[in-house]
Write a protein that holds these residues in place. Structure first.
Motif, PDB file in Angstrom:
ATOM      1  N   LEU A  66      -6.985   2.261 -10.189  1.00  0.00           N
ATOM      2  CA  LEU A  66      -6.146   1.668  -9.114  1.00  0.00           C
ATOM      3  C   LEU A  66      -7.244   1.096  -8.145  1.00  0.00           C
ATOM      4  CD1 LEU A  66      -4.013   4.637  -8.050  1.00  0.00           C
ATOM      5  CD2 LEU A  66      -3.361   2.213  -8.718  1.00  0.00           C
ATOM      6  N   PHE A  82      10.270  13.667  -7.563  1.00  0.00           N
ATOM      7  CA  PHE A  82       9.968  12.670  -6.031  1.00  0.00           C
ATOM      8  C   PHE A  82      10.577  13.952  -5.019  1.00  0.00           C
ATOM      9  CE2 PHE A  82       7.497   8.520  -5.888  1.00  0.00           C
ATOM     10  CZ  PHE A  82       6.755   8.610  -7.720  1.00  0.00           C
ATOM     11  N   GLY A  83      10.986  14.311  -5.411  1.00  0.00           N
ATOM     12  CA  GLY A  83      11.873  15.357  -4.080  1.00  0.00           C
ATOM     13  C   GLY A  83      13.160  15.118  -4.132  1.00  0.00           C
ATOM     14  N   ASP A 103       0.363  12.532  -8.303  1.00  0.00           N
ATOM     15  CA  ASP A 103       0.885  13.113  -8.852  1.00  0.00           C
ATOM     16  C   ASP A 103       1.841  12.431 -10.351  1.00  0.00           C
ATOM     17  OD1 ASP A 103       0.363  14.824  -7.298  1.00  0.00           O
ATOM     18  OD2 ASP A 103       1.655  14.489  -5.249  1.00  0.00           O
ATOM     19  N   VAL A 136      -5.592   5.545   0.416  1.00  0.00           N
ATOM     20  CA  VAL A 136      -4.639   4.343  -0.061  1.00  0.00           C
ATOM     21  C   VAL A 136      -4.961   4.147  -0.942  1.00  0.00           C
ATOM     22  CG1 VAL A 136      -3.591   4.396   1.561  1.00  0.00           C
ATOM     23  CG2 VAL A 136      -5.078   2.954   1.783  1.00  0.00           C
ATOM     24  N   LEU A 138      -3.402   0.487  -3.731  1.00  0.00           N
ATOM     25  CA  LEU A 138      -2.651  -1.225  -3.725  1.00  0.00           C
ATOM     26  C   LEU A 138      -1.529  -0.757  -4.841  1.00  0.00           C
ATOM     27  CD1 LEU A 138      -5.501  -3.498  -3.319  1.00  0.00           C
ATOM     28  CD2 LEU A 138      -3.070  -3.798  -2.682  1.00  0.00           C
ATOM     29  N   ALA A 177      -7.851   1.734  -4.984  1.00  0.00           N
ATOM     30  CA  ALA A 177      -7.679   2.866  -4.499  1.00  0.00           C
ATOM     31  C   ALA A 177      -8.585   2.889  -3.275  1.00  0.00           C
ATOM     32  CB  ALA A 177      -7.616   4.223  -4.876  1.00  0.00           C
ATOM     33  N   ARG A 215      10.536   6.850  -4.476  1.00  0.00           N
ATOM     34  CA  ARG A 215      10.667   7.076  -2.946  1.00  0.00           C
ATOM     35  C   ARG A 215      11.516   6.819  -2.062  1.00  0.00           C
ATOM     36  NH1 ARG A 215       8.803   4.641   1.605  1.00  0.00           N
ATOM     37  NH2 ARG A 215       7.828   3.173   0.367  1.00  0.00           N
ATOM     38  N   VAL A 227      -6.483   6.843 -11.066  1.00  0.00           N
ATOM     39  CA  VAL A 227      -6.995   6.445 -10.017  1.00  0.00           C
ATOM     40  C   VAL A 227      -8.559   5.654 -10.525  1.00  0.00           C
ATOM     41  CG1 VAL A 227      -8.754   6.787  -7.511  1.00  0.00           C
ATOM     42  CG2 VAL A 227      -7.255   8.131  -8.699  1.00  0.00           C
ATOM     43  N   GLN A 252      -2.109   9.576  -3.206  1.00  0.00           N
ATOM     44  CA  GLN A 252      -1.440  10.916  -4.104  1.00  0.00           C
ATOM     45  C   GLN A 252       0.240  10.860  -4.485  1.00  0.00           C
ATOM     46  OE1 GLN A 252      -2.937  13.769  -3.218  1.00  0.00           O
ATOM     47  NE2 GLN A 252      -1.867  14.630  -4.906  1.00  0.00           N
ATOM     48  N   MET A 253       0.591   9.811  -4.348  1.00  0.00           N
ATOM     49  CA  MET A 253       2.064   9.338  -5.280  1.00  0.00           C
ATOM     50  C   MET A 253       1.664   8.952  -6.475  1.00  0.00           C
ATOM     51  SD  MET A 253       4.985   7.106  -3.805  1.00  0.00           S
ATOM     52  CE  MET A 253       4.379   5.635  -4.487  1.00  0.00           C
ATOM     53  N   LEU A 272       1.219  -0.671   0.088  1.00  0.00           N
ATOM     54  CA  LEU A 272       0.254   0.154   0.109  1.00  0.00           C
ATOM     55  C   LEU A 272       0.943   1.137  -0.091  1.00  0.00           C
ATOM     56  CD1 LEU A 272      -2.397  -0.471   2.693  1.00  0.00           C
ATOM     57  CD2 LEU A 272      -2.685  -0.227  -0.094  1.00  0.00           C
ATOM     58  N   GLU A 273       0.054   2.132  -0.593  1.00  0.00           N
ATOM     59  CA  GLU A 273       1.218   4.113  -0.676  1.00  0.00           C
ATOM     60  C   GLU A 273       0.189   4.681  -1.133  1.00  0.00           C
ATOM     61  OE1 GLU A 273       4.465   4.288  -0.878  1.00  0.00           O
ATOM     62  OE2 GLU A 273       5.151   2.575  -1.337  1.00  0.00           O
ATOM     63  N   ARG A 274       0.497   6.216  -0.882  1.00  0.00           N
ATOM     64  CA  ARG A 274      -1.017   6.572  -0.466  1.00  0.00           C
ATOM     65  C   ARG A 274      -0.966   7.538  -2.607  1.00  0.00           C
ATOM     66  NH1 ARG A 274      -1.264   9.879   4.104  1.00  0.00           N
ATOM     67  NH2 ARG A 274       0.082   9.531   5.673  1.00  0.00           N
TER      68      ARG A 274
END
Lengths: 434, 434
Positions: free
Chosen positions: A61, A304-305, A51, A72, A74, A63, A84, A58, A47-48, A43-45
C-alpha cells in the motif's frame, strides 16, 4: 525539469481520447443495466485493509500517517470502500444496490507490462441479492461492455468457477478436513497456470492435502465434470454445482452464455470471494494473464459490521483491457477530431470570434486563433487537430459578405455567403457548398 | 464499522448523478472550445511544490515518503503537473496547447462549508499564447460553461484584474521601489475584502509602502479608472492597462463581455499569476467567497525548466460551484431515472431476461429482478428507481403472447402483444398503447 514517478503515467490528449472512449463505453453499458454511479475517496484508514487482508498488505500500500496522526492509505481497490458505504447507510438503501464507478487505485508493486502503481478500473457491483441472476447480470454486463468495445466471442472468454466447489472438494477429499487450509488450497489453484506443476502440487500439500489426494483433486477440477464432482462431494458441493448451473442458465437467458466457459481451475486470488468467480482471458492467448475478474463476496459486508448482505461484482482494469483491445485491433484511434477551425486573417478578429461563437452554440467542436499566428501557421495547426473544415475569415471575404470554406482532406475551397454560413442548424462541410 | 476520513466525502448515487451532470456540462463546453482531455497522476514529487511555493507549503500537503524513499505528495492542484507535462514534451506539442481535465485534489486544511480535504476541479488551460484572445477564450469558456448549467448574468460575475497593473502601481508609487515586496503587496490586495481595513493597510505597509502611499494606491485600484491609472503609472502599467482592455474587447467579440466587470481590487492569492486574473462571484453575495478563479501564469513553464511558454487557465471547483448552483436553483435534481423496469412474476425468468436484453440493445436504461423478489417488492423497487414504465412479464401474459405495460405515474396499465413490444426502435410508454 521534474520527473514523473515510476509506475505513474501522464496521458496526453491522443491517448487520453482513446481511453475516454473506452471508459465512456464501459459506463454507458453499466447505466443501461441500471447501475448508478458513486463517488469515493482516494484515502481510507489503513486498518480497513489490514483487517481484511492481514498486516502484510501494508507492504503493497501507499500507507502513511496524515498530519492528524491517522494511519491512512491510498485506496488499492474499491471493494472495501463500497462495503463501508453500504454499511454506513444500513437499511436506508433499497436492495438490490447496483453501483458503478471509474477511478484510479494505487499499489506499491513491481512495474511491468500492463501493470502500474497507479491503475484505473471501472467497478460494477450488486449488493443485496444471492440470486443466480445477480451473478448472471454481472457476467452479462461484462460481456455487453466488451462487445460494445468491438470485441467478439473470438477475442475473449470468461472462465467461470465456484469457490464452494473448490473448497468443498478439498474438505471432502482430505483425510482430515480439520487439518486443511481451504483458503490456501484455493490460492494454490489460482497459481496453477502460473507456476510449475510440482510447485503447484506442493502448495496443495502445504494446504494440508496428501499428494495423492492433491492429484485426485486436480484431476477432478481439470476435468470439470460437474456430475462427477457432485457425486464425489457432499451437500455443500452439490449445492454449489447447482448454483453454478443456475448462474450459467441465467447467463443464457441474458444472452451472454456464448462468452462463458466452465473452468474449475479458475479460483481468483483474493480471500474474500465466496461463490461464483470468473476471469476474462484473451482467447488467442496473446495477452497471457487474466484481463480482469470478478465474483461473489457474500461475507464482506457482514465482516465490516453490516447486516448480512450478499454481493457480486466485476472490475475491468483499463491497462490490461487496453492490451486486449490493441491485440484485437479495436483500440480507438488515438487522434483528435475537430469540426471547424475558424482561420482569422487581417483585421477580422471580431467577425471570426462571432462566427466561432455561433458554431459552438450549434454544438460543434470549433477552434479559432488565440495566438495571433500567420495564415500558414494556423493552417498547420488546423491540420494537426484534424479539423474537417477550415472557415477562412479574410478581409476580402468579409468585403464580399462571405467566408471561404476549405475542405481539409481535398484542399478544395469555395466562397460562401454569410447568409448561408454559419448555418441555423446542422454541420455543413465543403461538399454542401461546392 | 469503519469511518470515513474527515474532509473526504462519499457520493451516493443521487448526489453523484447531479454532480456527473455538472461535470459533463463543464467538459462538453470545454470540448466545444477544442480543449483536449489529459490524464494526470495523483502523486508527484514534493520538491515540485516546495520549489514553486516554498517549504511552508508542505504543511498543507498530504506529503509522505514512499516505499522507495521518495518524498511524494498527493497533488494539491493541477497546474504544476500540466506544466511538468508541457516541459517533458518540449517542442513536440504544437502550440497553442489546449487541455482540460476533471479530477480530485487534496489539501490538509481546515474543513468548512464548501471546502474539503479532497475536492474536485475541472482545469482548463491554454499554453503557448500571450495573445489577449487566449485570456478571452478562457473567460468565454467559463461564462459558457456556467450559462450551460442554467446560470445567468444575474447569478454570477467575473471580476477581472491585472497583476502587472497592481505590481506596476506599487513600484511606481513607492518612495523606494527597491524596498517594496510586490508579491506581498498583491497578496495584501487579495486579502482586502477578507480582513479589516486597518489590517489590510498594515499588510501594504509591511510590503514596503508608506501608509499614505498605501491609501493612495488603494484609492486608485478601488476607483478602477484605467485612464487615471495609466497616467500615474509607468510604461509597464500602461502596457498592462492596454492588455487588459484588449482582453475585454476580445471577450466582447466572444460574446461574454456582459459577465465581466473590471475589478482591480481582485488579485488572486497564488504567487505564480502574472497578467490578467479573475474571480467568479455570486452576484447576490449569498455565496460570499469567490466561487473559482483563473488567470495568466506566463513564467511557470520556464521556471520548470521549459522554453518560455505563456499560459492562462481557469479551474472551477465543484463544491463552491454547487453552492452557487443551489443558491440559483439550477443544481440538477438528485434522483435516479430509469426507462423500464421488467417485472418478472411466476415461471417467466427466461422471457423476462430476453425482454430486458432487447430493451437494453435499443439503448434504454432497463432494470429487472435479480433478487427473486415478490411482485410487491419489485414494484416498490421500480418506484424507488423512478422507473417510467414497468413491463410485467407474468405467466398469464405470456399465455396471451403479451406483456402488461404499466405507467408508474398514473398506475394505469394495459396488455400489449409481444408483436408490438419490445419495439424495433423507440422508447414507447403506456400512452403509446392505451
Amino acid at each position: 525539469m521534474y520527473d514523473r514517478l515510476k509506475g505513474f503515467r501522464d496521458f496526453y490528449p491522443d491517448e487520453m481520447g482513446a481511453r475516454r472512449e473506452v471508459f465512456d463505453t464501459l459506463e454507458a453499458v453499466a447505466r443501461q443495466y441500471g447501475f448508478r454511479e458513486v463517488g469515493t475517496p482516494a484515502l481510507e484508514r489503513t486498518q480497513m485493509y489490514v483487517d481484511k487482508s492481514g498486516e502484510e498488505i501494508v507492504d503493497e500500500l501507499y500507507a502513511f500517517e496524515d498530519k492528524g496522526g491517522r494511519a491512512v492509505s491510498l485506496t488499492p481497490e474499491l471493494t472495501p470502500t463500497v462495503a463501508r458505504m453500504v454499511v454506513a447507510k444500513g437499511q436506508e438503501l433499497s436492495k438490490p444496490i447496483k453501483w458503478f464507478s471509474t477511478r484510479p487505485f494505487w499499489r506499491y508493486e513491481q512495474v511491468q507490462q500492463g501493470r502500474f502503481r497507479e491503475f484505473y478500473q471501472t467497478n460494477v457491483d450488486i449488493f443485496g441479492s444471492s440470486d443466480p441472476r445477480a451473478d448472471a447480470e454481472i457476467l452479462a454486463y461484462a460481456a455487453d461492455a466488451l462487445t460494445a468495445l468491438g470485441l467478439t466471442g473470438d477475442d475473449f472468454e470468461f472462465r467461470v468457477s465456484h469457490r464452494d466447489i473448490l473448497g468443498g472438494l478439498v474438505r471432502e477429499l482430505a483425510d482430515d478436513p480439520a487439518a486443511v487450509d481451504t483458503r490456501a488450497a484455493i490460492r494454490a489453484v489460482d497459481k496453477r497456470a502460473k507456476v510449475e506443476r510440482a510447485e503447484y502440487l506442493g502448495l496443495l500439500v502445504d494446504a494440508g492435502l496428501d499428494e495423492s489426494i492433491a492429484r485426485e483433486f486436480d484431476d477432478l477440477i481439470a476435468d470439470g465434470n460437474l456430475d462427477a464432482i457432485a457425486a464425489v462431494g457432499d451437500e455443500e458441493v452439490a449445492a454449489a454445482v447447482e448454483n453454478l448451473q443456475d448462474v450459467l442458465a441465467a447467463v443464457e437467458d441474458f444472452g451472454a452464455r456464448e462468452y462463458c466457459e466452465l473452468s474449475l481451475t479458475t479460483a481468483r486470488g483474493l480471500d474474500y470471494y465466496t461463490g461464483v468467480v470468473f476471469e476474462c482471458f484473451d482467447s488467442t492467448g496473446d495477452v497471457s494473464r487474466a484481463v480482469f475478474g470478478g465474483g461473489r463476496y457474500d461475507d464482506l459486508i457482514e465482516s465490516f459490521g453490516g447486516q448480512p448482505t450478499p454481493a457480486v461484482g466485476v472490475a475491468p482494469g483499463h491497462a490490461p483491457l487496453q492490451l486486449l483491445c490493441e491485440r484485437a485491433g479495436v483500440w480507438p484511434e488515438e487522434a483528435p477530431s475537430t469540426d471547424y477551425y475558424v482561420l482569422q486573417v487581417g483585421d477580422t478578429e471580431t467577425e471570426a470570434a462571432q462566427i466561432t461563437r455561433e458554431l459552438r452554440v450549434l454544438g460543434h467542436v470549433v477552434e479559432t486563433d488565440v495566438a495571433g499566428r500567420s495564415f500558414g501557421a494556423q493552417l498547420e495547426y488546423a491540420d494537426g487537430i484534424n479539423a474537417e473544415t477550415v472557415v477562412i475569415v479574410g478581409e476580402q471575404d468579409l468585403a464580399d459578405d462571405a467566408v471561404t470554406i476549405k475542405d481539409m482532406k481535398s484542399g478544395d475551397q469555395t466562397q460562401v455567403s454569410l447568409d448561408d454560413f454559419p448555418p441555423e442548424s446542422g454541420r455543413p462541410t465543403y461538399e454542401d457548398y461546392e
